[in-house]
Design a protein around this motif. Structure first.
Motif, PDB file in Angstrom:
ATOM      1  N   CYS A  10      34.029 -50.268  41.383  1.00 35.60           N
ATOM      2  CA  CYS A  10      35.356 -50.201  41.976  1.00 35.60           C
ATOM      3  C   CYS A  10      36.366 -49.542  41.044  1.00 35.60           C
ATOM      4  O   CYS A  10      36.063 -49.300  39.866  1.00 35.60           O
ATOM      5  CB  CYS A  10      35.841 -51.603  42.324  1.00 35.60           C
ATOM      6  SG  CYS A  10      35.888 -52.713  40.909  1.00 35.60           S
ATOM      7  N   ASN A  11      37.517 -49.248  41.596  1.00 37.19           N
ATOM      8  CA  ASN A  11      38.607 -48.607  40.851  1.00 37.19           C
ATOM      9  C   ASN A  11      39.856 -49.466  40.941  1.00 37.19           C
ATOM     10  O   ASN A  11      40.171 -50.011  41.996  1.00 37.19           O
ATOM     11  CB  ASN A  11      38.869 -47.218  41.475  1.00 37.19           C
ATOM     12  CG  ASN A  11      40.268 -46.679  41.230  1.00 37.19           C
ATOM     13  OD1 ASN A  11      41.059 -46.506  42.160  1.00 37.19           O
ATOM     14  ND2 ASN A  11      40.613 -46.427  39.990  1.00 37.19           N
ATOM     15  N   VAL A  46      33.018 -40.173  47.648  1.00 41.90           N
ATOM     16  CA  VAL A  46      33.006 -40.855  46.341  1.00 41.90           C
ATOM     17  C   VAL A  46      32.664 -42.332  46.528  1.00 41.90           C
ATOM     18  O   VAL A  46      31.792 -42.879  45.844  1.00 41.90           O
ATOM     19  CB  VAL A  46      34.374 -40.691  45.629  1.00 41.90           C
ATOM     20  CG1 VAL A  46      34.383 -41.453  44.298  1.00 41.90           C
ATOM     21  CG2 VAL A  46      34.698 -39.218  45.432  1.00 41.90           C
ATOM     22  N   ARG A  47      33.377 -43.013  47.484  1.00 40.85           N
ATOM     23  CA  ARG A  47      33.057 -44.413  47.850  1.00 40.85           C
ATOM     24  C   ARG A  47      33.061 -45.360  46.647  1.00 40.85           C
ATOM     25  O   ARG A  47      32.164 -46.199  46.506  1.00 40.85           O
ATOM     26  CB  ARG A  47      31.694 -44.524  48.542  1.00 40.85           C
ATOM     27  CG  ARG A  47      31.450 -43.681  49.763  1.00 40.85           C
ATOM     28  CD  ARG A  47      32.419 -43.799  50.858  1.00 40.85           C
ATOM     29  NE  ARG A  47      32.456 -45.052  51.580  1.00 40.85           N
ATOM     30  CZ  ARG A  47      31.762 -45.307  52.704  1.00 40.85           C
ATOM     31  NH1 ARG A  47      30.932 -44.388  53.159  1.00 40.85           N
ATOM     32  NH2 ARG A  47      31.878 -46.424  53.340  1.00 40.85           N
ATOM     33  N   ILE A  48      34.043 -45.196  45.778  1.00 41.57           N
ATOM     34  CA  ILE A  48      34.276 -46.218  44.739  1.00 41.57           C
ATOM     35  C   ILE A  48      35.538 -46.945  45.205  1.00 41.57           C
ATOM     36  O   ILE A  48      36.643 -46.439  45.055  1.00 41.57           O
ATOM     37  CB  ILE A  48      34.475 -45.568  43.352  1.00 41.57           C
ATOM     38  CG1 ILE A  48      33.232 -44.802  42.922  1.00 41.57           C
ATOM     39  CG2 ILE A  48      34.853 -46.634  42.309  1.00 41.57           C
ATOM     40  CD1 ILE A  48      33.406 -43.992  41.633  1.00 41.57           C
ATOM     41  N   PRO A  49      35.350 -48.097  45.874  1.00 44.95           N
ATOM     42  CA  PRO A  49      36.511 -48.789  46.456  1.00 44.95           C
ATOM     43  C   PRO A  49      37.644 -48.963  45.444  1.00 44.95           C
ATOM     44  O   PRO A  49      37.435 -49.521  44.376  1.00 44.95           O
ATOM     45  CB  PRO A  49      35.932 -50.132  46.891  1.00 44.95           C
ATOM     46  CG  PRO A  49      34.479 -49.868  47.083  1.00 44.95           C
ATOM     47  CD  PRO A  49      34.114 -48.862  46.039  1.00 44.95           C
ATOM     48  N   GLY A  50      38.810 -48.427  45.809  1.00 45.12           N
ATOM     49  CA  GLY A  50      39.936 -48.454  44.874  1.00 45.12           C
ATOM     50  C   GLY A  50      41.141 -49.175  45.443  1.00 45.12           C
ATOM     51  O   GLY A  50      41.511 -49.001  46.602  1.00 45.12           O
ATOM     52  N   VAL A  51      41.752 -50.001  44.599  1.00 43.00           N
ATOM     53  CA  VAL A  51      42.967 -50.716  44.979  1.00 43.00           C
ATOM     54  C   VAL A  51      44.130 -50.185  44.157  1.00 43.00           C
ATOM     55  O   VAL A  51      43.931 -49.515  43.144  1.00 43.00           O
ATOM     56  CB  VAL A  51      42.839 -52.230  44.708  1.00 43.00           C
ATOM     57  CG1 VAL A  51      41.767 -52.857  45.574  1.00 43.00           C
ATOM     58  CG2 VAL A  51      42.573 -52.477  43.228  1.00 43.00           C
ATOM     59  N   HIS A 111      44.067 -43.797  43.517  1.00 47.08           N
ATOM     60  CA  HIS A 111      42.961 -44.591  44.072  1.00 47.08           C
ATOM     61  C   HIS A 111      42.407 -43.920  45.327  1.00 47.08           C
ATOM     62  O   HIS A 111      41.253 -44.137  45.694  1.00 47.08           O
ATOM     63  CB  HIS A 111      43.407 -46.025  44.375  1.00 47.08           C
ATOM     64  CG  HIS A 111      44.546 -46.145  45.310  1.00 47.08           C
ATOM     65  ND1 HIS A 111      45.746 -45.512  45.098  1.00 47.08           N
ATOM     66  CD2 HIS A 111      44.675 -46.802  46.491  1.00 47.08           C
ATOM     67  CE1 HIS A 111      46.568 -45.790  46.085  1.00 47.08           C
ATOM     68  NE2 HIS A 111      45.937 -46.556  46.952  1.00 47.08           N
ATOM     69  N   VAL A 112      43.241 -43.073  45.964  1.00 45.16           N
ATOM     70  CA  VAL A 112      42.785 -42.336  47.148  1.00 45.16           C
ATOM     71  C   VAL A 112      41.582 -41.462  46.804  1.00 45.16           C
ATOM     72  O   VAL A 112      40.646 -41.321  47.587  1.00 45.16           O
ATOM     73  CB  VAL A 112      43.939 -41.472  47.710  1.00 45.16           C
ATOM     74  CG1 VAL A 112      43.442 -40.509  48.771  1.00 45.16           C
ATOM     75  CG2 VAL A 112      45.046 -42.356  48.254  1.00 45.16           C
ATOM     76  N   VAL A 113      41.587 -40.900  45.595  1.00 43.75           N
ATOM     77  CA  VAL A 113      40.487 -40.023  45.171  1.00 43.75           C
ATOM     78  C   VAL A 113      39.190 -40.816  45.064  1.00 43.75           C
ATOM     79  O   VAL A 113      38.123 -40.358  45.465  1.00 43.75           O
ATOM     80  CB  VAL A 113      40.828 -39.372  43.811  1.00 43.75           C
ATOM     81  CG1 VAL A 113      39.685 -38.499  43.320  1.00 43.75           C
ATOM     82  CG2 VAL A 113      42.119 -38.570  43.915  1.00 43.75           C
ATOM     83  N   PHE A 114      39.279 -42.033  44.555  1.00 50.77           N
ATOM     84  CA  PHE A 114      38.087 -42.867  44.406  1.00 50.77           C
ATOM     85  C   PHE A 114      37.624 -43.402  45.758  1.00 50.77           C
ATOM     86  O   PHE A 114      36.436 -43.608  45.975  1.00 50.77           O
ATOM     87  CB  PHE A 114      38.366 -44.012  43.425  1.00 50.77           C
ATOM     88  CG  PHE A 114      38.608 -43.541  42.022  1.00 50.77           C
ATOM     89  CD1 PHE A 114      39.895 -43.277  41.576  1.00 50.77           C
ATOM     90  CD2 PHE A 114      37.551 -43.318  41.155  1.00 50.77           C
ATOM     91  CE1 PHE A 114      40.136 -42.793  40.291  1.00 50.77           C
ATOM     92  CE2 PHE A 114      37.760 -42.847  39.863  1.00 50.77           C
ATOM     93  CZ  PHE A 114      39.063 -42.584  39.436  1.00 50.77           C
ATOM     94  N   ASN A 115      38.589 -43.601  46.688  1.00 46.31           N
ATOM     95  CA  ASN A 115      38.241 -44.112  48.022  1.00 46.31           C
ATOM     96  C   ASN A 115      37.706 -43.013  48.935  1.00 46.31           C
ATOM     97  O   ASN A 115      37.268 -43.277  50.046  1.00 46.31           O
ATOM     98  CB  ASN A 115      39.473 -44.747  48.682  1.00 46.31           C
ATOM     99  CG  ASN A 115      39.734 -46.151  48.169  1.00 46.31           C
ATOM    100  OD1 ASN A 115      38.826 -46.976  48.138  1.00 46.31           O
ATOM    101  ND2 ASN A 115      40.949 -46.417  47.746  1.00 46.31           N
TER     102      ASN A 115
END
Ligand SMILES: [Zn+2]
Length: 708
Positions: free
Chosen positions: A354-355, A448-453, A440-444
Motif C-alpha cells: 500500500c501507499n 499499478v494497484r498499490i492501494p493508496g490513501v 496517491h492517485v498514481v499508486f491507485n
C-alpha cells in the motif's frame, strides 16, 4: 423463514448491531487501543519530534525563495536538504534521481520593481519583499508608464478606459486582468488580490500569466508583466486612482528561462525480507518551482522524513524489531515526479502492499478551523490500510480529548501527544471517502494497484497563497501525523498472522459502524420518498447497502496477503465476511420493513426490486481481468483505450462522464457489471449511466484488458 419471524430474528440482530456500532461521538472513555503493543507505541510516540518536522518546513519552505539561476543547474535547495538529512540520519538507499521535465526551460524571476515617479517617488511593489508580488510568466521590461484603474479587469471595464501603453490596475484575478488588458495594449498590470481578505488581508494567491490569444489577428500576444499586491496595501493605490489621481510609474522587470529538471529523492528502510515492500510513503515537495508552500506540501515531506528518521532510529537502536518487510519513501514533484518514479522502479515496487500519501499534514488545526482527514481508498482498491490508519487516527483523536468522564483522573487527557513547543489542543480528525488530487492517485492507478490513501488537513486558509508559511504549521499536529504514519507503516511492515487477525477484527468492527451509517442513509432515502419515487428510491437504497457490504468484504479479504500461506487465516476471514453478509441481510430486512410502513402510509403495494432489461443484462455480465494486464504499469489503461480502433469506440460509445479507472479496478471476476454500477453509485453524489458502464466494459474487452 416466515417474514414476521425473519423480522423478529434479524431485528434482534439489528438491535445488537445498533448497540455495537459506536459512532465516533459515543466513545468508551476508558478504553483506548492501538494495533501495535503499548511498548512499541511509546517508543514511536516518544521518538517522534514535531519540532524537527517543523524545522524541516522552516528550512525548505519557511518562505518563498527567489531561486538564483545557478540553482537550476545544480540541485534545488529542497532536494538538497532532504537528501542531506537522509544521509545524516543514515536512512538506507537515500538517493537523488534527475529526470527531464516536460518543458526544457522554466520561468525564473530575477527582479521586479514598481516605483511611483510622479507625483511622488516611492516604491509601490517589489519582488524582493515577496516573491508572490511578481507573477510567474512575466517577461522582462523596463518602462515608464501611467497607471489606469480597470476595476475587475473585465473586457467591458477595460473597453471603457484607455490602457494602451499604460499599466492597468485592478482587483481580482491577475491572469484575467492581464489577458484583457494586454489585448487592449497595456504594457503590464497590477492586480490587487482578493483571495481570502477577511481571513488575512496580506495573502496573495498564487498567480500565473502567459501569452494572450488575440482573436483579431488570430495570433497570440506575448505576455507583458504582472505585479500582485495584497489588499491592505493595494487599497491605497486603488483609492488614489479612483479619486482620479494621475500616477506615473517606472516598472523594472527582469526574468529568465532556466533549465528545467525533475528531482526525485527516495530512500528505503529494509525489512528482514528486503524484496518485500509493505508501505510506500509519498509526499510532493515541489509543485512547480515558483510556489514553495510550507503546508502544501513541505509539511508532508517533512513528516515522512521524520517518519523515516523515527523508524530507522528505533530499528537501528534495537528499540523495535526490524520489520519483516521494507518501507519506502518518495519525495519529488507532484505527479510529474511520482509518475516517472513509479515507472522507473516498477519492478522493485509493484508488489508493495500500500501507499500512504501525506499532502498538507502540518496545518495548525485550530488556526485553519481544520480537521485532519484520512482519505480512504476506493472500492476498487479496497484494502486494510484504511482501517490500520483509522486505528491510529482514532487513538490520537480520542486519546487527546478531555472528557468529563475523566475529570477525576490525573490524566484528564488519556493519551496526550503534544509537541513541547506546539499547540496544546484536541486533534479533530475525520475518516472520509476517497479523494484524489495528489500523488496517491498514481499508486491507485489501474495498472499499478498499490492501494493508496491520503492524509490531509483541510481546509487550509492560506492554501496556494503567499501566506502558506511555516507560522501556519504546528509542531503538535506534525508530531501526531508522524506518530500515525510511523505506527501504521510499522504495523503493516511487521505484521504476522497474529497481527493480521487483529487487523481483521478491527475491520469487522469498523465495517459494522460504516454499514450502520449506510443503513441510516438508506433509511433516509426511503423515508423521504413519496408514492411516485418510492420504487426507484427503494431500489437505490437497497443497492447502496449491498455495495457497501461488498466493499467491506473485499477489505476483509485484503488481509489475507499479510498472513503466510500455511497459517490458514482465510477461513477466519471468511467467517468475518459472512458476518458482514448477515449484517447486510439484517439491514435489508429492516429497510424492507421501513419501506412497507411507508407504502402502507401511501396506500400503495410495497414495491419489489425488479430489474429492467438493461439491468438484467448487466447482472449477467461478470467480467474478469486478462491476467497479463494486472500491474501492467501506470497510465497503460488510458493508452490501451485510446489505441482502440474507431470501430470499437463507435460500437460501444461512452457518452457521459464515467470513472473509467474505478470501473476497471472493480473488474475482478466476481462483481457483475450491475454490482460495479452499484459500487460506483455508492461512492458518488451522482449516478453513473448503466449503458455507458456496459459499453466501457465492452471497450475493456476490445482492448484485451477484460473478458467475459
Ligand atoms: Zn499538495
Amino acid at each position: 423463514m416466515k417474514f414476521k419471524l425473519q423480522i423478529k430474528v434479524l431485528l434482534c440482530l439489528f438491535c445488537f448491531i445498533a448497540a455495537t456500532s459506536v459512532s465516533k461521538g459515543q466513545y468508551t472513555p476508558w478504553h483506548y487501543w492501538t494495533l501495535l503493543p503499548e511498548a512499541q507505541m511509546n517508543e514511536i510516540i516518544g521518538e517522534a519530534s514535531g519540532e524537527t518536522a517543523w524545522k524541516t518546513i522552516m528550512e525548505t519552505g519557511g518562505y518563498t525563495k527567489n531561486r538564483r539561476p545557478e540553482e537550476y543547474r545544480t540541485t534545488f535547495y529542497e532536494a538538497d536538504y532532504f537528501l542531506d538529512k537522509l544521509l545524516w540520519y543514515g536512512v538506507p538507499g537515500a538517493r537523488l534521481e534527475r529526470l527531464p521535465a516536460r518543458t526544457e526551460l522554466t520561468w525564473n524571476g530575477i527582479k521586479g520593481e514598481l516605483w511611483e515617479v510622479s507625483p511622488q517617488r516611492q516604491k509601490l511593489v517589489s519582488y524582493r519583499d515577496n516573491a508572490f508580488q511578481l507573477t510567474m510568466g512575466s517577461n522582462s521590461a523596463d518602462v515608464k508608464a501611467e497607471l489606469v484603474w480597470v476595476g475587475s479587469g473585465t473586457p467591458g471595464e477595460i473597453a471603457g478606459v484607455d490602457v494602451a501603453g499604460k499599466i492597468a490596475v485592478g482587483h481580482g484575478h491577475v491572469s484575467l486582468i492581464h489577458g484583457n488588458a494586454r489585448r487592449a495594449g497595456a504594457l503590464g498590470v497590477v492586480a490587487i488580490s482578493n483571495s481570502r481578505n477577511y481571513i488575512d488581508p496580506l495573502q496573495i494567491p498564487e498567480g500565473r500569466i502567459g501569452d494572450v490569444p488575440d482573436p483579431e489577428s488570430n495570433g497570440r500576444i506575448i505576455a507583458g508583466f504582472a505585479f500582485q499586491m495584497n489588499i491592505r496595501e493595494g487599497q491605497y493605490l486603488r483609492d488614489r486612482l479612483l479619486r482620479g489621481e494621475r500616477i506615473e510609474v517606472h516598472a523594472q522587470v527582469e526574468t529568465s528561462m532556466e533549465p528545467n529538471e525533475l528531482q526525485n529523492i527516495d530512500a528505503i528502510i529494509y525489512g528482514e525480507d528486503p524484496d518485500a515492500t509493505a508501505v510506500i510513503f509519498s509526499a510532493h515537495i515541489f509543485e512547480g518551482l515558483v510556489k514553495q508552500g510550507a503546508n502544501d506540501n513541505k509539511s508532508g515531506g517533512a513528516a515522512i522524513l521524520e517518519v523515516a528518521r523515527v523508524l530507522n532510529t528505533l530499528i537501528e537502536e534495537g528499540r523495535i524489531p526490524r520489520p519483516k518487510r521494507s518501507i519506502r519513501f518518495w519525495w519529488g514533484p507532484e505527479f510529474s515526479g511520482s509518475r516517472p518514479w513509479v515507472d522507473m522502479h516498477f519492478d522493485e515496487i509493484k508488489n508493495a502492499y500500500c501507499n500512504i500519501n501525506m499532502d498538507m499534514v502540518g496545518e495548525w488545526l485550530s488556526l485553519h478551523n481544520a480537521h485532519f482527514g484520512l482519505m480512504r481508498t476506493t472500492f476498487g482498491n479496497a484494502h486494510y490500510v484504511n482501517d490500520v490508519l483509522e486505528n491510529y487516527y482514532r487513538f490520537v483523536g480520542e486519546g487527546n480529548r478531555e472528557r468529563v468522564h475523566n475529570r477525576g483522573q490525573i490524566n484528564k487527557i488519556p493519551h496526550r501527544i503534544v509537541a513541547p513547543f506546539g499547540a496544546d489542543e484536541p486533534f479533530h480528525y475525520s475518516v472520509e471517502m476517497h479523494y484524489g488530487s495528489s500523488d496517491h492517485v498514481v499508486f491507485n492507478d489501474f495498472g499499478v494497484r498499490i492501494p493508496g490513501v491520503m492524509m490531509i488537513a483541510w481546509p487550509d486558509l492560506w492554501y496556494h497563497t503567499s501566506g502558506d508559511l511555516v507560522d501556519k504549521a504546528d509542531p503538535t499536529q506534525l508530531r501526531r501525523a508522524v506518530v500515525i504514519g510511523a505506527a501504521a507503516a510499522y504495523t503493516i511492515a511487521n505484521a504476522d498472522t497474529d497481527m493480521a487477525v487483529n487487523i481483521a477484527g478491527e475491520i469487522a468492527g469498523n465495517a459494522t459502524r460504516r454499514l450502520g451509517h449506510q443503513i441510516n442513509v438508506a433509511m433516509d432515502i426511503v423515508s423521504r420518498s413519496n408514492a411516485e419515487d418510492m420504487t426507484a428510491n427503494y431500489k437505490k437504497a437497497v443497492w447502496l447497502v449491498e455495495a457497501h457490504a461488498e466493499n467491506e468484504k473485499a477489505t476483509l479479504r485484503s488481509v489475507n496477503e499479510l498472513a503466510s500461506e500455511d497459517d490458514k487465516i482465510s477461513p477466519h476471514i471468511e467467517t468475518l465476511v459472512e458476518s458482514i453478509e448477515n449484517i447486510k441481510q439484517a439491514h435489508l430486512l429492516a429497510l424492507e420493513s421501513q419501506m412497507r410502513m411507508k407504502a402502507t402510509e401511501f396506500g400503495m403495494i410495497a414495491p419489489a426490486i425488479v430489474l429492467n432489461e438493461l439491468e438484467k443484462k448487466a447482472d449477467a455480465m461478470i467480467p474478469e481481468l486478462a491476467p497479463e494486464t494486472y500491474k501492467m504499469g501506470q497510465g497503460k489503461l488510458t493508452v490501451k483505450i485510446s489505441d482502440l480502433p474507431d470501430a470499437a469506440i463507435s460500437s460501444y460509445p461512452v457518452v457521459t462522464r464515467i470513472d473509467r479507472t474505478e470501473i476497471a479496478r472493480l473488474v475482478n471476476g466476481e462483481n457483475s457489471v450491475l454490482m460495479i454500477k452499484k459500487m460506483l453509485d455508492a461512492q458518488n453524489r451522482d449516478e453513473t449511466d448503466l449503458q455507458d458502464i456496459i459499453n466501457f466494459v465492452y471497450q475493456l474487452r476490445e482492448a484485451g484488458v477484460a473478458g467475459f
